[in-house]
Design an enzyme around this catalytic site. Structure first.
Site, short mmCIF file in Angstrom:
data_model
loop_
_atom_site.label_atom_id
_atom_site.label_comp_id
_atom_site.label_asym_id
_atom_site.label_seq_id
_atom_site.Cartn_x
_atom_site.Cartn_y
_atom_site.Cartn_z
N SER A 101 45.54 42.27 28.19
CA SER A 101 45.00 43.24 29.24
C SER A 101 43.57 43.74 29.10
CB SER A 101 46.07 44.25 29.26
OG SER A 101 45.81 45.02 30.40
N ASP A 151 52.29 40.07 38.78
CA ASP A 151 51.66 41.20 38.34
C ASP A 151 50.74 41.69 39.10
OD1 ASP A 151 49.71 42.72 36.53
OD2 ASP A 151 49.70 41.18 34.99
N HIS A 182 53.13 42.53 34.45
CA HIS A 182 52.09 42.76 33.40
C HIS A 182 52.49 42.84 32.07
CE1 HIS A 182 47.76 43.51 32.85
NE2 HIS A 182 48.06 44.52 31.87
C1 MLT Z 1 41.46 46.77 32.41
O1 MLT Z 1 40.90 48.08 32.77
O2 MLT Z 1 40.67 46.33 31.68
C2 MLT Z 1 42.58 46.41 33.04
O3 MLT Z 1 42.82 47.08 34.45
C3 MLT Z 1 43.65 46.37 32.32
C4 MLT Z 1 44.06 47.60 31.51
O4 MLT Z 1 44.27 48.63 32.34
O5 MLT Z 1 44.09 47.49 30.44
#
Ligand code: MLT
Length: 200
Positions: A101, A151, A182
Site C-alpha cells: 500500500s 480494490d 485492499h
Molecule cells: C497512499 O496514500 O499511499 C495510498 O492511499 C495507500 C495508503 O493509504 O496507504
C-alpha cells in the site's frame, strides 16, 4: 529512519520492507521471512505521521499525493537505504523492495526515480506514485505486483496503468489479482514467493 535489521545468510539478498499507512518497521518481517527465510531483512518506518498513523510521504487527500513531499521523502529513503547498506554490509544491487500500500507507493517512486538500482521489487497493492513524461530504465529490475480486482483505493485501472509504465521502462512485470479488495492475503504472499523463487 527508525528501522530493524535482521541479518540473513551470507550472499543471500536483503529485503527492504515498507509498511502500509498505520504500520511500522516490524510489520512485514514475517512476510519477508516467508518469501525467503535466509534473506536479510531491513524493516523501515515511514517518517510522516498522519493523525497518528505512520506513512512514508504526505498526501493531500486519499489517493491525492503531495508530490513535492513524495519527491523529498523518496530521496530521503534512498539515502537512508544506501547508508544502511554501508552500516550493515549489504549490497543494494542484491536487495529487493517489498512494500504494501503506502509502502508499495514509495517503492514505486524509488523505482521510477532511480531506475535499475535494486534486484527487483514486490509491490503489494500499489498505485501510480507519479506521472512523468520520461521514466528511467528498469531493464534489470523484475517487478511483481499484486492487486485486488475490487480494490476501491488501488483500482484495477490504476494498477493496469502502473504495469504499463513499468513495461514501458522495460521491466518484466508479473501481476497477481485476487478478490479481497485492499487486503493483503496469504495467497498473494505465496505468489510473491513463487515469483521470487522463479528468478533465482
Ligand atoms: C497512499 O496514500 O499511499 C495510498 O492511499 C495507500 C495508503 O493509504 O496507504
Amino acid at each position: 529512519m527508525k528501522h530493524i535489521f535482521q541479518p540473513g545468510a551470507e550472499k543471500e539478498p536483503t529485503f527492504i520492507l515498507l509498511h502500509g499507512t498505520g504500520g511500522d518497521e516490524a510489520d512485514l518481517l514475517q512476510i519477508g521471512q516467508a518469501i525467503n527465510p535466509h534473506a536479510s531483512l531491513l524493516g523501515i518506518k515511514g517518517n510522516i505521521l498522519e493523525q497518528g498513523l505512520p506513512r512514508f510521504f504526505k498526501r493531500l487527500a486519499e489517493g491525492l499525493f503531495d508530490e513535492e513531499d513524495l519527491r523529498f521523502r523518496t530521496t530521503e529513503l534512498f539515502n537512508f537505504i544506501n547508508e544502511a547498506a554501508t552500516t550493515y554490509h549489504f549490497d543494494v544491487a542484491n536487495s529487493y523492495l517489498i512494500g504494501y500500500s503506502n509502502g508499495a507507493n514509495i517503492a514505486g517512486s524509488l523505482l521510477l526515480t532511480y531506475g535499475d538500482v535494486f534486484a527487483g521489487a514486490m509491490l503489494l497493492h500499489p498505485m501510480v506514485p507519479m506521472r512523468k513524461s520520461h521514466y528511467p530504465r528498469l531493464t534489470n529490475t523484475p517487478i511483481f505486483i499484486s492487486a485486488g480486482r475490487n480494490d476501491n483505493m488501488c483500482t484495477p485501472a490504476e494498477t493496469d496503468e502502473l504495469i504499463a509504465i513499468f513495461e514501458t521502462s522495460d521491466s518484466e512485470v508479473t501481476g497477481f489479482w485476487h478478490d479481497f479488495g485492499h487486503r493483503l492475503i496469504a495467497d498473494e504472499v505465496n505468489e510473491a514467493k513463487r515469483w521470487y523463487t522463479s528468478l533465482r
